[in-house]
Design an enzyme around this catalytic site. Structure first.
Site, short mmCIF file in Angstrom:
data_model
loop_
_atom_site.label_atom_id
_atom_site.label_comp_id
_atom_site.label_asym_id
_atom_site.label_seq_id
_atom_site.Cartn_x
_atom_site.Cartn_y
_atom_site.Cartn_z
CG ASP A 19 -1.56 -1.24 1.17
OD1 ASP A 19 -2.12 -2.01 2.66
OD2 ASP A 19 -2.48 -1.18 0.55
CG ASP A 63 -7.01 -1.69 -1.69
OD1 ASP A 63 -6.16 -1.26 -0.76
OD2 ASP A 63 -7.38 -2.82 -1.72
C1 LIG Z 1 -10.96 -2.29 -0.86
C2 LIG Z 1 -10.71 -3.52 -0.90
C3 LIG Z 1 -9.88 -4.27 0.41
C4 LIG Z 1 -9.53 -4.96 -0.43
O1 LIG Z 1 -10.22 -6.20 -0.56
C5 LIG Z 1 -10.18 -6.80 -1.52
O2 LIG Z 1 -8.56 -7.37 -1.55
C6 LIG Z 1 -10.90 -8.24 -2.35
C7 LIG Z 1 -10.45 -8.32 -3.15
C8 LIG Z 1 -10.59 -9.43 -1.13
C9 LIG Z 1 -10.45 -9.31 0.71
C10 LIG Z 1 -10.01 -10.62 1.23
C11 LIG Z 1 -12.22 -9.66 0.77
C12 LIG Z 1 -12.46 -8.00 1.41
C13 LIG Z 1 -13.09 -8.38 2.57
C14 LIG Z 1 -14.12 -6.94 2.76
C15 LIG Z 1 -13.39 -5.33 3.19
O3 LIG Z 1 -12.32 -5.67 3.29
C16 LIG Z 1 -14.38 -4.83 3.64
C17 LIG Z 1 -14.09 -3.91 2.73
C18 LIG Z 1 -14.93 -2.06 3.09
C19 LIG Z 1 -14.42 -1.01 2.24
C20 LIG Z 1 -15.74 -0.14 2.12
C21 LIG Z 1 -15.60 0.73 1.54
C22 LIG Z 1 -13.54 -0.11 2.76
C23 LIG Z 1 -12.79 0.39 1.56
C24 LIG Z 1 -10.99 0.27 1.93
C25 LIG Z 1 -9.56 0.76 2.76
C26 LIG Z 1 -9.62 2.50 1.60
O4 LIG Z 1 -9.77 1.91 -0.07
C27 LIG Z 1 -9.51 3.16 -0.39
C28 LIG Z 1 -8.17 0.95 3.25
C29 LIG Z 1 -7.60 -0.27 1.92
C30 LIG Z 1 -7.03 0.18 3.08
O5 LIG Z 1 -6.69 -1.16 4.06
C31 LIG Z 1 -5.21 -1.31 2.30
O6 LIG Z 1 -4.05 -1.73 3.39
C32 LIG Z 1 -6.26 -2.72 2.47
C33 LIG Z 1 -5.29 -3.10 1.66
O7 LIG Z 1 -4.25 -2.88 0.66
C34 LIG Z 1 -5.67 -5.06 1.04
N1 LIG Z 1 -6.81 -4.80 0.05
C35 LIG Z 1 -7.95 -5.33 0.02
O8 LIG Z 1 -8.26 -6.37 0.92
#
Ligand SMILES: CCC[C@@H]1OC(=O)[C@@H](C)C[C@H](C)CCCCC(=O)CCC[C@@H](CC)/C=C/C=C(\COC)CC[C@@H](O)[C@@H](O)C[C@H](O)CNC1=O
Length: 155
Positions: free
Chosen positions: A111, A129
């Site tokens: 990230d 993300d």
């Molecule tokens: C974006 C989904 C997260 C992404 O899901 C993915 O990969 C998916 C395809 C697979 C995951 C195993 C399953 C998702 C679980 C659902 C979840 O998590 C709920 C999310 C809510 C959402 C509501 C809007 C927040 C938003 C987040 C953020 C804002 O992003 C712009 C912060 C990102 C930072 O915490 C960064 O460290 C995260 C890191 O990069 C890993 N990323 C992931 O796990």
């Protein structure tokens, strides 16, 4: 078909930015982009959003595979009907695969987009993300507009 190309462009752009952060920045190093809102901070996340379920890689693999299969199914079924639907599914597909590649080959997600909202460190995220969130947002708009059309037809 063109929607898969959108997903591919996102995956390539996501991986290029992550590669640059990984090679050109020390872990924790921060570069000011727009004071005091936006910085590029080299960060790693072994969990999902906001670091939840840290280290549960198998769970993330399973969720991602299910999400990707679901997206491809709906892409085949629905994407031809609506451009907005196709683009939102492509954004979701690109984002999910982008982070999946990180989890598979790095064991963690890179990230770097570090945003401060009202002085609070909202989150450090990446291109994948952002693509996922925009995809979710567009899908939501599509569902709302569909609902409004149905209500008009009923009247
Ligand atoms: C974006 C989904 C997260 C992404 O899901 C993915 O990969 C998916 C395809 C697979 C995951 C195993 C399953 C998702 C679980 C659902 C979840 O998590 C709920 C999310 C809510 C959402 C509501 C809007 C927040 C938003 C987040 C953020 C804002 O992003 C712009 C912060 C990102 C930072 O915490 C960064 O460290 C995260 C890191 O990069 C890993 N990323 C992931 O796990």
């Amino acid at each position: 078909m063109k929607y898969y190309i959108i997903a591919l462009v996102i995956i390539v752009f996501d991986q290029i930015t992550k590669r640059i952060v990984e090679t050109k920045m020390a872990l924790g190093e921060s570069i000011t982009i727009i004071e005091p809102f936006l910085y590029f901070t080299s960060h790693r996340n072994r969990g999902a959003a906001f670091g939840i379920l840290e280290g549960q890689m198998w769970l993330f693999y399973i969720i991602t595979v299910i999400v990707v299969i679901g997206i491809i199914y709906f892409m085949k079924k629905e994407a031809s009907k609506s451009r907005l639907y196709g683009i939102s599914l492509a954004l979701l597909l690109g984002g999910a695969i982008g982070n999946f590649i990180d989890r598979l080959f790095r064991g963690e997600v890179v990230d770097f987009v570090d945003t401060y909202i009202f002085g609070y460190d909202f989150a450090i995220f990446n291109v994948a993300d952002a693509s996922l969130c925009i995809g979710v947002g567009l899908l939501f708009i599509k569902m709302l507009s569909d609902e409004r059309k149905q209500k008009k037809e009923i009247k």
